[in-house]
Design an enzyme around this catalytic site. Structure first.
Site, mmCIF file in Angstrom:
data_model
loop_
_atom_site.group_PDB
_atom_site.id
_atom_site.type_symbol
_atom_site.label_atom_id
_atom_site.label_comp_id
_atom_site.label_asym_id
_atom_site.label_seq_id
_atom_site.Cartn_x
_atom_site.Cartn_y
_atom_site.Cartn_z
ATOM 1 N N ASP A 56 -7.243 83.925 98.115
ATOM 2 C CA ASP A 56 -5.860 84.523 98.632
ATOM 3 C C ASP A 56 -5.718 86.039 98.177
ATOM 4 O O ASP A 56 -4.681 86.546 98.229
ATOM 5 C CB ASP A 56 -4.817 83.577 98.661
ATOM 6 C CG ASP A 56 -4.426 83.140 97.103
ATOM 7 O OD1 ASP A 56 -4.995 83.753 96.207
ATOM 8 O OD2 ASP A 56 -3.258 82.297 97.002
ATOM 9 N N SER A 57 -6.494 86.292 96.943
ATOM 10 C CA SER A 57 -6.726 87.754 96.633
ATOM 11 C C SER A 57 -6.705 88.627 97.561
ATOM 12 O O SER A 57 -6.582 89.691 97.475
ATOM 13 C CB SER A 57 -7.678 87.831 95.560
ATOM 14 O OG SER A 57 -8.950 87.429 96.154
ATOM 15 N N ASP A 101 -9.180 79.264 99.516
ATOM 16 C CA ASP A 101 -7.603 79.101 98.873
ATOM 17 C C ASP A 101 -6.815 78.353 99.908
ATOM 18 O O ASP A 101 -6.800 78.872 101.089
ATOM 19 C CB ASP A 101 -7.247 80.418 98.495
ATOM 20 C CG ASP A 101 -7.679 80.357 96.943
ATOM 21 O OD1 ASP A 101 -7.604 79.540 96.199
ATOM 22 O OD2 ASP A 101 -7.540 81.748 96.435
ATOM 23 N N LYS A 138 -9.466 75.415 97.514
ATOM 24 C CA LYS A 138 -8.802 75.527 95.921
ATOM 25 C C LYS A 138 -7.468 75.450 95.918
ATOM 26 O O LYS A 138 -6.878 76.121 96.902
ATOM 27 C CB LYS A 138 -9.492 77.005 95.528
ATOM 28 C CG LYS A 138 -8.748 77.201 94.150
ATOM 29 C CD LYS A 138 -9.641 78.349 93.411
ATOM 30 C CE LYS A 138 -9.487 79.822 93.737
ATOM 31 N NZ LYS A 138 -7.738 80.292 93.427
ATOM 32 N N GLU A 140 -4.051 75.841 93.287
ATOM 33 C CA GLU A 140 -3.442 76.358 92.051
ATOM 34 C C GLU A 140 -2.505 75.355 91.509
ATOM 35 O O GLU A 140 -1.741 74.855 92.350
ATOM 36 C CB GLU A 140 -2.688 77.502 92.212
ATOM 37 C CG GLU A 140 -3.636 78.886 92.585
ATOM 38 C CD GLU A 140 -2.797 80.124 92.687
ATOM 39 O OE1 GLU A 140 -1.713 80.218 92.195
ATOM 40 O OE2 GLU A 140 -3.472 81.298 92.895
ATOM 41 N N GLU A 170 -8.237 80.985 84.988
ATOM 42 C CA GLU A 170 -8.011 82.319 85.081
ATOM 43 C C GLU A 170 -7.185 82.932 83.748
ATOM 44 O O GLU A 170 -6.300 82.455 83.430
ATOM 45 C CB GLU A 170 -7.256 82.520 86.491
ATOM 46 C CG GLU A 170 -6.877 84.137 86.542
ATOM 47 C CD GLU A 170 -6.433 84.643 88.053
ATOM 48 O OE1 GLU A 170 -6.354 83.655 88.851
ATOM 49 O OE2 GLU A 170 -6.420 85.683 88.272
HETATM 50 O O1 KIV Z 1 -7.834 84.404 95.180
HETATM 51 C C1 KIV Z 1 -8.592 84.481 94.352
HETATM 52 O O2 KIV Z 1 -9.339 85.486 94.416
HETATM 53 C C2 KIV Z 1 -8.756 83.886 93.018
HETATM 54 C C3 KIV Z 1 -9.786 84.166 91.967
HETATM 55 C C4 KIV Z 1 -9.201 85.351 91.055
HETATM 56 C C5 KIV Z 1 -10.113 83.005 91.253
HETATM 57 O O3 KIV Z 1 -8.197 82.900 93.130
#
Ligand code: KIV
Length: 289
Positions: free
Chosen positions: A48-49, A87, A117, A119, A186
């Protein structure tokens, strides 16, 4: 990549046991996925970056489930032989379990990911357990968790003191017990990340978490300096300067258009001899009248 078989979570655990590091990079669209796969990366993260590096937000919080599904599907088209983790975006796994499973379903069925993924630590372990029981592999993510940036109070290094180290280890253990196949660490201090990695049977994937993790992940745009205003980060190593190359290339294009140097002879297509004369030339006009 021709002949390559996608990694799976069983092989990943074996890689940890055999001490083979796992490489992971983010990708957000078809070309980045094709190039990452051609380069031989073990896993792709549709992170989600993308909110920061592709959509221009300051945080990952505005990223929606539709955004993740859209980008994940493009990545899946580009990297058919690579294990893809996508994510779960902000607040899509904190409501009722049916809503959470609905979000997971969309990422898997519409986004064509192999895993999701999420968090969070012990507080989401029960949710992870249910997702894993439904047949979906889950990658955990602890340490700095950008979706909670407003609660953590900024992008700060985690695991500096004893209490923090203890909390991180407990969270990691809770995720392992819940069935996560791996955990992203992270911005965690190197000693604590290495210790956590040594205590788990599942691989840890570090970003800013030092050399003791079982694998590493970096953001595509960081690795390549794919931006106009790259800000150095201690935990990133840049392997290219694509931003500079893109800017220089477009500048040259604009200058050549303005100078009428582009297109040149080699870029144009010719019609058959006399085609315009025959259509619109004097002789033609007279014969039509
Ligand atoms: O969203 C992302 O790119 C991430 C990485 C920084 C692990 O969660």
């Amino acid at each position: 990549m021709a002949g390559k078989h996608a990694l799976n979570i069983v092989k990943m655990k074996r890689m940890k046991q055999e001490g083979e590091p796992i490489s992971m990079i983010t990708a957000y669209d078809y070309p980045s996925a094709v190039l990452a796969e051609e380069a031989g990366v073990d896993m792709i993260l549709v992170g989600d970056s993308l909110g920061n590096v592709v959509l221009g937000y300051n945080t990952t919080i505005p990223v929606t489930l539709d955004d993740m599904v859209y980008h994940s599907r493009a990545v899946a088209r580009g990297a058919e032989h690579t294990f893809i983790v996508t994510d779960m975006p902000f607040m899509t796994y904190h409501g009722g379990i049916n809503e959470t499973l609905g979000s997971v379903r969309r990422i898997m069925q519409e986004g064509h990911a192999h895993a999701v993924k999420m968090e969070g630590g012990a507080e989401i372990a029960d949710t992870i357990k249910i997702i894993v029981q439904s047949g979906v592999p889950v990658l955990g993510h602890i340490g700095l968790t950008p979706q909670s940036v407003n609660q953590i109070g900024g992008y700060r290094i985690q695991g500096k003191d004893e209490a923090d180290a203890k909390r991180l280890l407990e969270d990691a253990r809770a995720l392992e017990q819940a069935g996560a196949f791996g955990i992203v660490l992270e911005l965690v201090t190197e000693e604590v990340a290495a210790y956590i990695s040594s205590q788990l049977s599942i691989p840890t994937i570090g970003i800013g978490a030092g050399r003791g993790c079982d694998g590493q992940v970096l953001v595509y745009h960081d690795v390549l300096k794919y931006t106009s205003n790259y800000r150095n980060k201690r935990f990133v190593k840049t392997y290219g300067d694509i931003g500079e190359q893109i800017r220089n290339s477009i500048t040259a294009y604009v200058q050549e258009v303005k100078a009428r140097q582009f297109p040149a002879e080699e870029h144009v297509f010719a019609a058959e001899d006399g085609v315009l004369d025959n259509l619109y030339g004097k002789g033609k006009a007279e014969s039509n009248s």
